[in-house]
Write a protein that holds these residues in place. Sequence first.
Motif, mmCIF file in Angstrom:
data_model
loop_
_atom_site.group_PDB
_atom_site.id
_atom_site.type_symbol
_atom_site.label_atom_id
_atom_site.label_comp_id
_atom_site.label_asym_id
_atom_site.label_seq_id
_atom_site.Cartn_x
_atom_site.Cartn_y
_atom_site.Cartn_z
ATOM 1 N N ALA A 130 10.299 2.238 -7.549
ATOM 2 C CA ALA A 130 11.452 2.494 -6.678
ATOM 3 C C ALA A 130 11.135 2.090 -5.242
ATOM 4 O O ALA A 130 11.965 1.466 -4.558
ATOM 5 C CB ALA A 130 11.845 3.963 -6.751
ATOM 6 N N ILE A 131 9.957 2.443 -4.757
ATOM 7 C CA ILE A 131 9.583 2.121 -3.374
ATOM 8 C C ILE A 131 9.444 0.612 -3.203
ATOM 9 O O ILE A 131 9.905 0.030 -2.204
ATOM 10 C CB ILE A 131 8.293 2.846 -2.978
ATOM 11 C CG1 ILE A 131 8.496 4.365 -3.026
ATOM 12 C CG2 ILE A 131 7.840 2.416 -1.582
ATOM 13 C CD1 ILE A 131 7.209 5.166 -2.896
ATOM 14 N N ASN A 191 14.744 9.173 0.852
ATOM 15 C CA ASN A 191 13.814 8.201 0.282
ATOM 16 C C ASN A 191 14.439 7.576 -0.955
ATOM 17 O O ASN A 191 15.532 7.986 -1.394
ATOM 18 C CB ASN A 191 12.450 8.823 -0.031
ATOM 19 C CG ASN A 191 12.527 9.943 -1.045
ATOM 20 O OD1 ASN A 191 13.239 9.850 -2.051
ATOM 21 N ND2 ASN A 191 11.778 11.023 -0.807
ATOM 22 N N ALA A 192 13.753 6.582 -1.529
ATOM 23 C CA ALA A 192 14.309 5.835 -2.648
ATOM 24 C C ALA A 192 13.907 6.381 -4.003
ATOM 25 O O ALA A 192 14.467 5.994 -5.023
ATOM 26 C CB ALA A 192 13.877 4.367 -2.550
ATOM 27 N N SER A 193 12.917 7.285 -4.036
ATOM 28 C CA SER A 193 12.364 7.737 -5.307
ATOM 29 C C SER A 193 12.831 9.118 -5.739
ATOM 30 O O SER A 193 12.804 9.448 -6.925
ATOM 31 C CB SER A 193 10.837 7.748 -5.231
ATOM 32 O OG SER A 193 10.394 8.717 -4.277
ATOM 33 N N GLU A 208 0.835 -1.207 0.000
ATOM 34 C CA GLU A 208 0.000 0.000 0.000
ATOM 35 C C GLU A 208 0.865 1.249 0.000
ATOM 36 O O GLU A 208 0.527 2.254 -0.647
ATOM 37 C CB GLU A 208 -0.940 -0.001 1.204
ATOM 38 C CG GLU A 208 -1.872 1.206 1.207
ATOM 39 C CD GLU A 208 -2.910 1.157 2.312
ATOM 40 O OE1 GLU A 208 -3.638 2.161 2.466
ATOM 41 O OE2 GLU A 208 -2.986 0.116 3.009
ATOM 42 N N HIS A 209 1.999 1.198 0.724
ATOM 43 C CA HIS A 209 2.888 2.364 0.748
ATOM 44 C C HIS A 209 3.428 2.670 -0.644
ATOM 45 O O HIS A 209 3.434 3.835 -1.084
ATOM 46 C CB HIS A 209 4.043 2.119 1.730
ATOM 47 C CG HIS A 209 5.102 3.179 1.700
ATOM 48 N ND1 HIS A 209 4.832 4.516 1.874
ATOM 49 C CD2 HIS A 209 6.452 3.096 1.492
ATOM 50 C CE1 HIS A 209 5.952 5.219 1.790
ATOM 51 N NE2 HIS A 209 6.946 4.373 1.557
ATOM 52 N N ALA A 210 3.883 1.633 -1.364
ATOM 53 C CA ALA A 210 4.405 1.853 -2.718
ATOM 54 C C ALA A 210 3.305 2.375 -3.639
ATOM 55 O O ALA A 210 3.525 3.285 -4.443
ATOM 56 C CB ALA A 210 4.992 0.558 -3.261
ATOM 57 N N HIS A 257 11.430 -4.505 -0.895
ATOM 58 C CA HIS A 257 11.816 -5.898 -1.086
ATOM 59 C C HIS A 257 13.293 -6.127 -0.747
ATOM 60 O O HIS A 257 13.655 -7.153 -0.174
ATOM 61 C CB HIS A 257 11.554 -6.321 -2.532
ATOM 62 C CG HIS A 257 11.914 -7.744 -2.809
ATOM 63 N ND1 HIS A 257 11.122 -8.808 -2.421
ATOM 64 C CD2 HIS A 257 13.010 -8.294 -3.428
ATOM 65 C CE1 HIS A 257 11.696 -9.944 -2.784
ATOM 66 N NE2 HIS A 257 12.830 -9.661 -3.398
ATOM 67 N N THR A 258 14.123 -5.163 -1.087
ATOM 68 C CA THR A 258 15.566 -5.324 -0.895
ATOM 69 C C THR A 258 15.969 -5.230 0.568
ATOM 70 O O THR A 258 16.820 -5.995 1.031
ATOM 71 C CB THR A 258 16.325 -4.259 -1.714
ATOM 72 O OG1 THR A 258 15.995 -4.393 -3.092
ATOM 73 C CG2 THR A 258 17.829 -4.395 -1.541
ATOM 74 N N ALA A 259 15.352 -4.308 1.301
ATOM 75 C CA ALA A 259 15.798 -4.062 2.682
ATOM 76 C C ALA A 259 14.722 -4.289 3.736
ATOM 77 O O ALA A 259 14.987 -4.119 4.930
ATOM 78 C CB ALA A 259 16.334 -2.635 2.802
ATOM 79 N N GLY A 260 13.509 -4.643 3.335
ATOM 80 C CA GLY A 260 12.443 -4.872 4.306
ATOM 81 C C GLY A 260 11.544 -3.683 4.500
ATOM 82 O O GLY A 260 10.361 -3.834 4.827
ATOM 83 N N SER A 261 12.082 -2.478 4.313
ATOM 84 C CA SER A 261 11.303 -1.246 4.401
ATOM 85 C C SER A 261 12.057 -0.157 3.659
ATOM 86 O O SER A 261 13.273 -0.258 3.440
ATOM 87 C CB SER A 261 11.087 -0.812 5.860
ATOM 88 O OG SER A 261 12.308 -0.377 6.434
ATOM 89 N N GLU A 262 11.347 0.896 3.272
ATOM 90 C CA GLU A 262 12.027 1.983 2.572
ATOM 91 C C GLU A 262 13.019 2.675 3.491
ATOM 92 O O GLU A 262 14.111 3.067 3.061
ATOM 93 C CB GLU A 262 11.013 2.995 2.020
ATOM 94 C CG GLU A 262 11.673 4.062 1.154
ATOM 95 C CD GLU A 262 10.696 5.016 0.516
ATOM 96 O OE1 GLU A 262 11.112 5.777 -0.387
ATOM 97 O OE2 GLU A 262 9.507 5.029 0.913
ATOM 98 N N ASP A 263 12.674 2.827 4.770
ATOM 99 C CA ASP A 263 13.597 3.470 5.714
ATOM 100 C C ASP A 263 14.905 2.699 5.825
ATOM 101 O O ASP A 263 15.994 3.300 5.847
ATOM 102 C CB ASP A 263 12.943 3.589 7.095
ATOM 103 C CG ASP A 263 11.870 4.669 7.145
ATOM 104 O OD1 ASP A 263 11.849 5.522 6.229
ATOM 105 O OD2 ASP A 263 11.061 4.654 8.095
#
Length: 416
Positions: A148-149, A182-184, A107-109, A154-160
């Motif tokens: 991106a989100i 952030n990642a985006s 939902e966040h992405a 998926h890569t780290a478990g959370s965007e933070d």
Amino acid sequence: MSLLRRSLATLAAVALTAGVALAQQAPPRPQPIPKPVAPQMPVPPPPDVDAQSWVLMDYATGQIIASKNPDERREPASLTKVMTDYVVSAEIAAGRVHPDDMVSISEHAWRAGGAGTDGSTSFLKLGSQVKLGDLLKGMIIQSGNDAAIALAEHTAGSEDAFVGLMNAYAKQLGMTSTHFSNASGYPVADHYSTARDIAVLSRALIHDFPEDYAISKIKEFEWNGIKQQNRNELLWRDPAVDGIKTGHTAAAGFCLDASAKHGDERMIAVVMGASTNRARADSAMALLNYGFRFYETHKLYEAGKPLATPKLWKGEADQLPIGVAHDLLVTVKTGQYDKLKASMDIPATLIAPFKKGQQVGTLHVTLDGQPLQDVPLIALQDAPQGGFFKRLWDSILLWFHHDRKVDAAAPAADAK
């Protein structure tokens, strides 16, 4: 006179003679290599482009050829995704994630980067499963914030947590004026970079992960029934251009991180804060053309080849071959090759042991009298201590050896 006294007197006389010879010994000098003949030509100043800050970097050397406000902190917008790409590529290389992984769209992405926002999106469906490799294409080609989100989660478990990886990699790469939040690249507080740092990152991405970098030259990508074109219009203008990323927000202006390759030469141009989409493309293209037209890269010295073989004391061998660990490349204005000078700074007294790869001195390269590069000189082979009598003999000779710092001319070698 006793036999012992006569022996000592003879030994001292031989040592004195050897000491005089050592004092007259010239510093080691690498053998000259013929220089390429290049016509002298005037080099104009770089183009006056429409951007608040920019850099032009030679890929092979990492040298900044020209710049304007290269270290000015600015919002990077979607140029942020170059770092997201780098981190995901590094995690793929380490085996912690895989391009065939199925990624759940959270939902966040969906909410922070999806179609309901005013940012670029890949139109990912909430709760859907998407291959990680497709998400990379969505992020790089379509500049999808949702992609991106999703990749970050998926890569780290959370965007933070992923942001922590981004900043750790930024530090590792030497991006000294960058901080990601952030990642985006969506506008938030404490999220900034510089044109220089983006160029450093781009060079690392091209070098470290060439297969993933190749995604950035794909002109269009379709997902969820919607085909979107790559926003880097230079891909259509010049076939030599093969990346890298666009970015835009109201605060950041129009940004473009571009790279092109002509033969063995590659240039990277980073433009931040241009006034329009056309202006960022025109600016980056002008900078790339300028670099290819008026600069050239030369290989001065080859890795592992001896530049000097200075005297080695108390070792099994009498000399220590020294050179550079990596090919030494420099980028100069066309026709200025003959203004390159190099000198070696080596201690006069080198006493065994030395390990292969151990720094022995420094090679200084200047252009028209101005410092260009300082490169470590290393031992090219192991140099263990000699036996007892060899060490004793050299200890006697050292009484007559006058310390001096070697500063030997090291002429430039053949052009790359």
